[in-house]
Design a protein around this motif. Structure first.
Motif, PDB file in Angstrom:
ATOM      1  N   GLY A  99       8.869  11.603  -5.401  1.00  0.00           N
ATOM      2  CA  GLY A  99       7.880  12.286  -4.586  1.00  0.00           C
ATOM      3  C   GLY A  99       8.505  13.139  -3.493  1.00  0.00           C
ATOM      4  N   ALA A 100       9.451  12.546  -2.758  1.00  0.00           N
ATOM      5  CA  ALA A 100      10.073  13.279  -1.661  1.00  0.00           C
ATOM      6  C   ALA A 100      10.769  14.542  -2.198  1.00  0.00           C
ATOM      7  CB  ALA A 100      11.074  12.379  -0.933  1.00  0.00           C
ATOM      8  N   HIS A 101      11.354  14.422  -3.372  1.00  0.00           N
ATOM      9  CA  HIS A 101      12.035  15.546  -4.010  1.00  0.00           C
ATOM     10  C   HIS A 101      11.009  16.581  -4.485  1.00  0.00           C
ATOM     11  CE1 HIS A 101      15.286  16.706  -7.231  1.00  0.00           C
ATOM     12  NE2 HIS A 101      15.309  17.502  -6.185  1.00  0.00           N
TER      13      HIS A 101
ATOM     14  N   GLY B 197       6.565   9.699   6.522  1.00  0.00           N
ATOM     15  CA  GLY B 197       7.741  10.297   7.149  1.00  0.00           C
ATOM     16  C   GLY B 197       8.473  11.308   6.291  1.00  0.00           C
ATOM     17  N   THR B 198       8.273  11.240   4.963  1.00  0.00           N
ATOM     18  CA  THR B 198       8.969  12.211   4.116  1.00  0.00           C
ATOM     19  C   THR B 198       8.449  13.622   4.358  1.00  0.00           C
ATOM     20  OG1 THR B 198       7.414  11.794   2.315  1.00  0.00           O
ATOM     21  CG2 THR B 198       9.510  10.602   2.255  1.00  0.00           C
ATOM     22  N   ASN B 199       7.192  13.772   4.810  1.00  0.00           N
ATOM     23  CA  ASN B 199       6.602  15.111   4.946  1.00  0.00           C
ATOM     24  C   ASN B 199       7.300  15.951   6.010  1.00  0.00           C
ATOM     25  OD1 ASN B 199       3.108  14.126   4.253  1.00  0.00           O
ATOM     26  ND2 ASN B 199       4.963  13.863   3.065  1.00  0.00           N
TER      27      ASN B 199
ATOM     28  N   ASN C  60      -5.821  10.154   1.889  1.00  0.00           N
ATOM     29  CA  ASN C  60      -4.684  10.055   2.796  1.00  0.00           C
ATOM     30  C   ASN C  60      -4.170   8.624   2.880  1.00  0.00           C
ATOM     31  OD1 ASN C  60      -6.419   8.685   4.488  1.00  0.00           O
ATOM     32  ND2 ASN C  60      -6.855  10.458   5.764  1.00  0.00           N
ATOM     33  N   THR C  61      -3.211   8.412   3.772  1.00  0.00           N
ATOM     34  CA  THR C  61      -2.569   7.096   3.827  1.00  0.00           C
ATOM     35  C   THR C  61      -3.487   6.024   4.424  1.00  0.00           C
ATOM     36  OG1 THR C  61      -1.574   7.712   5.911  1.00  0.00           O
ATOM     37  CG2 THR C  61      -0.238   8.054   3.957  1.00  0.00           C
ATOM     38  N   LEU C  62      -4.672   6.417   4.894  1.00  0.00           N
ATOM     39  CA  LEU C  62      -5.659   5.417   5.317  1.00  0.00           C
ATOM     40  C   LEU C  62      -6.509   4.979   4.128  1.00  0.00           C
ATOM     41  CD1 LEU C  62      -6.830   7.301   8.510  1.00  0.00           C
ATOM     42  CD2 LEU C  62      -5.544   5.157   8.484  1.00  0.00           C
TER      43      LEU C  62
ATOM     44  N   LEU D   2       5.316   9.897 -10.683  1.00  0.00           N
ATOM     45  CA  LEU D   2       5.115   9.232 -11.985  1.00  0.00           C
ATOM     46  C   LEU D   2       5.308   7.729 -11.852  1.00  0.00           C
ATOM     47  CD1 LEU D   2       6.852  11.687 -14.494  1.00  0.00           C
ATOM     48  CD2 LEU D   2       4.455  11.584 -13.800  1.00  0.00           C
ATOM     49  N   HIS D   3       6.209   7.330 -10.947  1.00  0.00           N
ATOM     50  CA  HIS D   3       6.482   5.895 -10.765  1.00  0.00           C
ATOM     51  C   HIS D   3       5.376   5.208  -9.974  1.00  0.00           C
ATOM     52  CE1 HIS D   3       8.459   8.566  -7.941  1.00  0.00           C
ATOM     53  NE2 HIS D   3       8.242   7.670  -7.016  1.00  0.00           N
ATOM     54  N   LYS D   4       4.398   5.946  -9.508  1.00  0.00           N
ATOM     55  CA  LYS D   4       3.241   5.298  -8.883  1.00  0.00           C
ATOM     56  C   LYS D   4       2.066   5.362  -9.852  1.00  0.00           C
ATOM     57  CE  LYS D   4       4.744   6.205  -4.209  1.00  0.00           C
ATOM     58  NZ  LYS D   4       4.557   6.885  -2.937  1.00  0.00           N
TER      59      LYS D   4
ATOM     60  N   MET E 209      -0.542  19.465  -1.541  1.00  0.00           N
ATOM     61  CA  MET E 209      -1.103  18.111  -1.561  1.00  0.00           C
ATOM     62  C   MET E 209      -0.081  17.120  -2.057  1.00  0.00           C
ATOM     63  SD  MET E 209      -4.489  16.459  -3.287  1.00  0.00           S
ATOM     64  CE  MET E 209      -3.828  15.231  -4.415  1.00  0.00           C
ATOM     65  N   TYR E 210       0.148  16.079  -1.247  1.00  0.00           N
ATOM     66  CA  TYR E 210       1.023  14.995  -1.646  1.00  0.00           C
ATOM     67  C   TYR E 210       0.269  14.135  -2.652  1.00  0.00           C
ATOM     68  CZ  TYR E 210       5.063  12.122  -1.293  1.00  0.00           C
ATOM     69  OH  TYR E 210       6.224  11.483  -1.605  1.00  0.00           O
ATOM     70  N   GLY E 211       0.835  13.938  -3.831  1.00  0.00           N
ATOM     71  CA  GLY E 211       0.090  13.290  -4.918  1.00  0.00           C
ATOM     72  C   GLY E 211       0.260  11.792  -5.030  1.00  0.00           C
ATOM     73  N   ALA E 212       0.838  11.145  -3.992  1.00  0.00           N
ATOM     74  CA  ALA E 212       1.118   9.704  -4.095  1.00  0.00           C
ATOM     75  C   ALA E 212      -0.141   8.895  -4.384  1.00  0.00           C
ATOM     76  CB  ALA E 212       1.771   9.206  -2.808  1.00  0.00           C
ATOM     77  N   ASN E 213      -1.292   9.412  -3.963  1.00  0.00           N
ATOM     78  CA  ASN E 213      -2.523   8.642  -4.109  1.00  0.00           C
ATOM     79  C   ASN E 213      -3.411   9.127  -5.249  1.00  0.00           C
ATOM     80  OD1 ASN E 213      -1.691   7.006  -2.077  1.00  0.00           O
ATOM     81  ND2 ASN E 213      -2.827   8.069  -0.477  1.00  0.00           N
TER      82      ASN E 213
ATOM     83  N   GLY F 291       0.820  -1.196   0.000  1.00  0.00           N
ATOM     84  CA  GLY F 291       0.000   0.000   0.000  1.00  0.00           C
ATOM     85  C   GLY F 291       0.852   1.242   0.000  1.00  0.00           C
ATOM     86  N   SER F 292       0.256   2.349  -0.409  1.00  0.00           N
ATOM     87  CA  SER F 292       0.914   3.642  -0.529  1.00  0.00           C
ATOM     88  C   SER F 292       1.810   3.666  -1.774  1.00  0.00           C
ATOM     89  CB  SER F 292       1.746   3.991   0.724  1.00  0.00           C
ATOM     90  OG  SER F 292       1.682   5.378   0.939  1.00  0.00           O
ATOM     91  N   CYS F 293       2.480   2.557  -2.054  1.00  0.00           N
ATOM     92  CA  CYS F 293       3.471   2.536  -3.140  1.00  0.00           C
ATOM     93  C   CYS F 293       2.864   2.450  -4.535  1.00  0.00           C
ATOM     94  CB  CYS F 293       4.408   1.364  -2.970  1.00  0.00           C
ATOM     95  SG  CYS F 293       5.410   1.518  -1.510  1.00  0.00           S
TER      96      CYS F 293
ATOM     97  N   MET G  80      -0.741  17.799   3.056  1.00  0.00           N
ATOM     98  CA  MET G  80      -1.507  16.573   3.290  1.00  0.00           C
ATOM     99  C   MET G  80      -1.604  15.707   2.044  1.00  0.00           C
ATOM    100  SD  MET G  80      -5.351  18.053   3.630  1.00  0.00           S
ATOM    101  CE  MET G  80      -6.099  16.429   3.695  1.00  0.00           C
ATOM    102  N   THR G  81      -1.797  14.419   2.291  1.00  0.00           N
ATOM    103  CA  THR G  81      -1.989  13.467   1.209  1.00  0.00           C
ATOM    104  C   THR G  81      -3.495  13.244   1.102  1.00  0.00           C
ATOM    105  OG1 THR G  81       0.089  12.429   1.845  1.00  0.00           O
ATOM    106  CG2 THR G  81      -1.325  11.169   0.396  1.00  0.00           C
ATOM    107  N   ASN G  82      -4.029  13.280  -0.116  1.00  0.00           N
ATOM    108  CA  ASN G  82      -5.477  13.084  -0.264  1.00  0.00           C
ATOM    109  C   ASN G  82      -5.779  12.326  -1.554  1.00  0.00           C
ATOM    110  OD1 ASN G  82      -8.127  13.308   0.537  1.00  0.00           O
ATOM    111  ND2 ASN G  82      -8.436  15.292  -0.438  1.00  0.00           N
TER     112      ASN G  82
END
Ligand SMILES: *Cc1c(COP(=O)(O)O)cnc(C)c1O
Length: 498
Positions: free
Chosen positions: A145-147, A178-180, A224-226, A275-277, A249-253, A83-85, A220-222
């Motif tokens: 993402g962290a970058h 944790g990157t945030n 979110n990580t839940l 992009l890698h997600k 906004m963290y775009g991982a999701n 998850g998350s990845c 925030m991630t939206n």
């Protein structure tokens, strides 16, 4: 007798193979006068001997690494539920396009006149990402993402500085990655955590209380990580904007939003995309990634140089950007990843991208429904593209999320994400992505269900897993505390693994 089999593939270290003097290369005999290396380079630069240097033939080296490569679990082998990845299958057409000679061999310092095609690829990706996110401008430079989030926070700092005060704090929800906080600290901000409500969303009343003139932004991630979509987002943005702060906004999701909702439309000022997600670049193993940052107009002047500029009939790089935060990456970002993302977007088209999102959400919710009878689900808000269970029920029998994950290996799956996000006690975080069929999801659900039953009947079996691998439980704490990083020849000189 020790038997060495290619099936069980017990593999010695390369350093332990071979024999003295064996080489894996053939060089033509010297046709110029020989030079004494020590005289030419100095004694301190010439080693008489390299301790334990592997002396093997070409075929031994090739077979060694090929065998090792088959030990790996990969997305091309089966479901990768981290998850998350967002470990999704990468359609091969992306690879085909990225390997086209003109793109793969383009040199970053090629004159603009000879790089128009590559520049067009970058310009089209920028435009596509701006449309997908609902933002005004995009930089492709950040490498992950962290970058991207660091770039985004530096943009916010630059804007606030220009307004006269960079401010002091970044607010981060307790469900954050944790990157945030790491990003906020590197950008010179202190971090203040804000709590999630029982349904996993930002607590608006608390937010109203803590946002003051010292707050630079909320990060925030939206969803979110839940795996929960915060549908207060417009209200959240309003509270921050009223006090002159911004929303990152963290775009991982984004895998749960593409084609359905646009962050630019619900109050986000700056965000990045992994992009890698979301956009199907091979992921994992530390390979190159992409973290393009998308911004609203107010932040555009600060984007890193160079920006792409359309002249009458060609593309040019614009380096004259007096307010830019500088460069964040050599050249223009990881170009191969940029090509893959554009290939993925064009191959899908708008409807295809939307379908991918819908299927990703459907798959996660299918797993949620099927596993809910067996695992605790602490946040029962509607889930999006990933679902987070807790090991509370299994922990009472002495089995933790890490044990269940290891047992999953015996059933032929890569483990899910263990113990993240931290606000869920003993988290099991599962993200199937849209690329899995019902057949594969059912196999996974069967495995997870079988393990839940094993926990009740034979907890020790699960606790001592995995049983089907070359190595079972390893001493993870020992490996972290007392790492052995230097190889030493074995005293016995044994060439076989036992
Ligand atoms: C993946 C991820 C990160 C880290 O992103 P990278 O692209 O690996 O740098 C941070 N936060 C969340 C929520 C993520 O899913």
């Amino acid at each position: 007798m020790k038997v060495r089999s290619h099936i069980t593939q017990n593999e010695a270290l390369l350093f332990e193979m071979g024999s003295p003097g064996k080489v894996g290369y053939q060089l033509p005999s010297l046709d110029v006068p020989a030079v004494d290396a020590v005289a030419a380079l100095g004694r301190e630069n010439v080693r008489a001997e390299i301790e334990g240097f592997p002396e093997v033939s070409e075929v031994e080296a090739i077979r060694h690494f090929t065998r090792l490569s088959t030990w790996n679990y990969a997305i091309d082998l089966g479901l990768y539920p981290l998850g998350s990845c967002t470990m999704k299958y990468n359609p091969r057409v992306n690879e085909l396009v990225a390997r086209l000679d003109g793109l793969a061999w383009a040199h970053p310092y090629q004159p603009e006149a000879l790089a128009q095609g590559a520049m067009e690829v970058m310009a089209r990706l920028e435009a596509a990402l701006a449309e997908i996110t609902g933002m005004d401008a995009v930089t492709l430079q950040p490498a992950a993402g962290a970058h991207g989030e660091l770039t985004g926070i530096l943009l916010i700092r630059a804007l606030l500085e220009k307004r006269g005060n960079p401010r002091k704090k970044i607010l981060i929800p307790d469900s954050a990655h944790g990157t945030n906080p790491a990003t906020a600290a590197i950008a010179g901000y202190t971090v203040e955590n804000i709590h999630s409500t029982a349904s996993g969303m930002v607590d608006l009343a608390e937010l109203e209380r803590v946002v003051d003139k010292d707050v630079a932004a909320l990060m925030m991630t939206n969803p979110n990580t839940l795996g929960v979509f915060d549908d207060n987002m417009a209200g959240v943005a309003e509270i921050l904007h009223k006090k002159g702060a911004l929303v990152y906004m963290y775009g991982a999701n984004m895998n749960a939003l593409v084609g359905i909702a646009r962050p630019g439309d619900f109050g986000v000022d700056v965000m990045h995309l992994n992009l890698h997600k979301t956009f199907s670049t091979p992921h994992g193993g530390g390979g190159p990634g992409g973290g393009p940052v998308a911004v609203k107009k107010i932040l555009e002047p600060f984007l890193p140089a160079p920006r792409m500029k359309r002249l009458r009939n060609r593309w040019a790089f614009d380096y004259k950007r007096p307010r830019a935060i500088g460069k964040v990456r050599a050249y223009y970002g990881n170009f191969g990843v940029i090509v893959r993302a554009l290939a993925y977007i064009l191959a899908h088209g708008g409807d295809g991208l939307r379908n991918a999102t819908v299927d990703a959400v459907l798959n996660a919710n299918y797993i949620r429904r099927k596993l809910e009878p067996f695992y605790d689900l602490p946040y029962t808000a509607p889930n999006m593209h990933e679902v987070v269970f807790s090991d509370d029920r299994q922990a009472k029998l002495g089995v933790r999320t890490g044990d269940i994950a290891k047992r999953l290996i015996d059933y032929g799956f890569h483990p899910y994400t263990v113990s993240f996000p931290l606000i869920v006690h003993g988290a099991l975080m599962i993200e199937p992505t849209e690329t899995e069929s019902k057949l594969e999801l059912d196999l996974f659900i069967e495995a997870m269900t079988a393990i839940a039953k094993e926990v009740e009947t034979d907890p020790q079996l699960v606790r001592s897993a995995p049983h089907s691998t070359r190595t079972s439980k390893v001493d993870e704490v020992g490996a972290a505390r007392r790492p052995i990083l230097r190889w030493k020849p074995r005293e016995t000189g044994s060439q076989t693994a036992d």
